[in-house]
Design a protein around this motif. Sequence first.
Motif, PDB file in Angstrom:
ATOM      1  N   GLY A  83       8.586  -6.450   5.763  1.00 36.76           N
ATOM      2  CA  GLY A  83       7.601  -5.637   5.034  1.00 36.76           C
ATOM      3  C   GLY A  83       7.972  -4.169   5.148  1.00 36.76           C
ATOM      4  N   GLY A 120       8.360  -1.832   3.085  1.00 35.43           N
ATOM      5  CA  GLY A 120       7.799  -0.832   2.176  1.00 35.43           C
ATOM      6  C   GLY A 120       8.887  -0.157   1.367  1.00 35.43           C
ATOM      7  N   ASP A 152      11.949   3.210   7.560  1.00 32.57           N
ATOM      8  CA  ASP A 152      12.336   2.802   8.914  1.00 32.57           C
ATOM      9  C   ASP A 152      13.684   2.079   8.898  1.00 32.57           C
ATOM     10  OD1 ASP A 152       9.941   3.866   9.940  1.00 32.57           O
ATOM     11  OD2 ASP A 152       8.869   2.061   9.323  1.00 32.57           O
ATOM     12  N   ASP A 166       8.699 -12.873   0.439  1.00 34.46           N
ATOM     13  CA  ASP A 166       7.318 -12.972   0.922  1.00 34.46           C
ATOM     14  C   ASP A 166       7.369 -13.484   2.358  1.00 34.46           C
ATOM     15  OD1 ASP A 166       4.730 -13.842   1.539  1.00 34.46           O
ATOM     16  OD2 ASP A 166       4.315 -14.417  -0.537  1.00 34.46           O
ATOM     17  N   ASN A 210       5.391 -14.990   4.002  1.00 33.06           N
ATOM     18  CA  ASN A 210       4.758 -16.294   4.184  1.00 33.06           C
ATOM     19  C   ASN A 210       5.710 -17.455   3.909  1.00 33.06           C
ATOM     20  OD1 ASN A 210       1.905 -15.778   4.898  1.00 33.06           O
ATOM     21  ND2 ASN A 210       2.027 -14.529   3.038  1.00 33.06           N
ATOM     22  N   SER A 229       5.799  -3.268  10.717  1.00 38.24           N
ATOM     23  CA  SER A 229       4.697  -2.326  10.904  1.00 38.24           C
ATOM     24  C   SER A 229       3.693  -2.409   9.762  1.00 38.24           C
ATOM     25  CB  SER A 229       5.269  -0.899  10.998  1.00 38.24           C
ATOM     26  OG  SER A 229       4.214   0.017  11.107  1.00 38.24           O
ATOM     27  N   GLY A 230       2.487  -2.811  10.097  1.00 37.27           N
ATOM     28  CA  GLY A 230       1.385  -2.805   9.131  1.00 37.27           C
ATOM     29  C   GLY A 230       1.486  -3.874   8.061  1.00 37.27           C
TER      30      GLY A 230
HETATM   31  C1  LIG Z   1       1.010  -0.798   5.044  1.00 39.08           C
HETATM   32  S1  LIG Z   1       2.472  -1.126   4.140  1.00 39.08           S
HETATM   33  C2  LIG Z   1       3.686  -0.861   5.405  1.00 39.08           C
HETATM   34  C3  LIG Z   1       5.050  -0.577   4.854  1.00 39.08           C
HETATM   35  C4  LIG Z   1       6.123  -0.224   5.893  1.00 39.08           C
HETATM   36  N1  LIG Z   1       6.234  -1.220   6.935  1.00 39.08           N
HETATM   37  C5  LIG Z   1       5.861   1.117   6.495  1.00 39.08           C
HETATM   38  O1  LIG Z   1       5.405   1.187   7.651  1.00 39.08           O
HETATM   39  O2  LIG Z   1       6.115   2.116   5.797  1.00 39.08           O
HETATM   40  C6  LIG Z   1       2.419  -2.886   3.948  1.00 39.08           C
HETATM   41  C7  LIG Z   1       3.640  -3.476   3.257  1.00 39.08           C
HETATM   42  O3  LIG Z   1       3.544  -4.897   3.288  1.00 39.08           O
HETATM   43  C8  LIG Z   1       4.111  -5.396   2.098  1.00 39.08           C
HETATM   44  N2  LIG Z   1       3.633  -6.766   1.919  1.00 39.08           N
HETATM   45  C9  LIG Z   1       2.403  -7.185   1.574  1.00 39.08           C
HETATM   46  N3  LIG Z   1       2.350  -8.511   1.528  1.00 39.08           N
HETATM   47  C10 LIG Z   1       3.588  -8.964   1.873  1.00 39.08           C
HETATM   48  C11 LIG Z   1       4.173 -10.253   1.988  1.00 39.08           C
HETATM   49  N4  LIG Z   1       3.437 -11.347   1.759  1.00 39.08           N
HETATM   50  N5  LIG Z   1       5.474 -10.349   2.328  1.00 39.08           N
HETATM   51  C12 LIG Z   1       6.212  -9.238   2.560  1.00 39.08           C
HETATM   52  N6  LIG Z   1       5.713  -7.980   2.462  1.00 39.08           N
HETATM   53  C13 LIG Z   1       4.419  -7.839   2.126  1.00 39.08           C
HETATM   54  C14 LIG Z   1       3.604  -4.425   1.046  1.00 39.08           C
HETATM   55  O4  LIG Z   1       4.337  -4.499  -0.156  1.00 39.08           O
HETATM   56  C15 LIG Z   1       3.753  -3.106   1.792  1.00 39.08           C
HETATM   57  O5  LIG Z   1       5.018  -2.533   1.550  1.00 39.08           O
END
Ligand SMILES: C[S@@+](CC[C@H](N)C(=O)[O-])C[C@H]1O[C@@H](n2cnc3c(N)ncnc32)[C@H](O)[C@@H]1O
Length: 269
Positions: free
Chosen positions: A110, A112, A116, A157, A159, A173-174
């Motif tokens: 994830g 973003g 990082d 994804d 999941n 992260s997040g």
């Molecule tokens: C709060 S942002 C954090 C992004 C990055 N880790 C950062 O700290 O800058 C959450 C991220 O999770 C990704 N995300 C959401 N659902 C996801 C999934 N099922 N699989 C992978 N990434 C996902 C979103 O696209 C988003 O980029």
Amino acid sequence: MNIGNVIMTKRKELGLTQQALADKLGVSFQAVSKWEKGNTSPDLELIPRLAAELHTSSDALLGYEYKTHGYYDDRYKEDEYFWGIQPNETCLDIMKIKPPVKPLKVLDIGCGEGKDAVFFARNGYQVTAFDLSADGIEKGKRLAEKYGVDVNFFQADLNDYRLSENYDIIFSSGVFDYMKPELREEITQHLKEHTAEGGINAIKVFVDKPFIEVSDSKKKAYRYMWKSGEIFTYYHDWEISQMNEVIYDCNSGGVPHKHCIDIMIANKK
Ligand SMILES: C[S@@+](CC[C@H](N)C(=O)[O-])C[C@H]1O[C@@H](n2cnc3c(N)ncnc32)[C@H](O)[C@@H]1O
């Protein structure tokens, strides 16, 4: 797109000839040519390796189109980096624990817009990073290009993406709040198994607090908040070197709000 088209597109993006790809996989260039023409398909067992060589996921290779949830895509479409380009402070903690004195493999789940992942690559780590948002991945690639570093970015994804190799550092992260609760046990176990001996998992996960409102309804979709302290329980059999819970103010999207996040760094012994 069918698998042959995906293979050809990804191969060309990476500047690989059919022979070069064939050599990596231990097949003939004629086999690659036949896949790309749609005359034959790669064997099922080859799919995860082929995906890894082409810097993509098995799903994407098979033409699966991801359903994203819009909130992040809308923000990542802007030229500006929504999360900025400065690394998360946990990346610095990770570097202290696992300095890049030898080639270490990092996975950013994830990622973003890639700040990082690119930071790790600039510091000499071998980085793989994925996110559900194709727009985020494109921006990550642009950032890597700007700094002249190589990051294996692809869309997936969390999941349904499963790892086919081990990593020294698994970082997220997040993002774990987008993991379906019924998959938490399986996925954390899978990540632990795919961590090299002596490696670490550094996970920051949003947790639910009754006194903190989730303001944006679009962001709420597909989001499954964790319980306070829950992430640590999945790592009870590892050495936990950092375990914090922090409540902080955030202004992302221009709306002042609060978050509560659990931060864990766990070492595989
Ligand atoms: C709060 S942002 C954090 C992004 C990055 N880790 C950062 O700290 O800058 C959450 C991220 O999770 C990704 N995300 C959401 N659902 C996801 C999934 N099922 N699989 C992978 N990434 C996902 C979103 O696209 C988003 O980029």
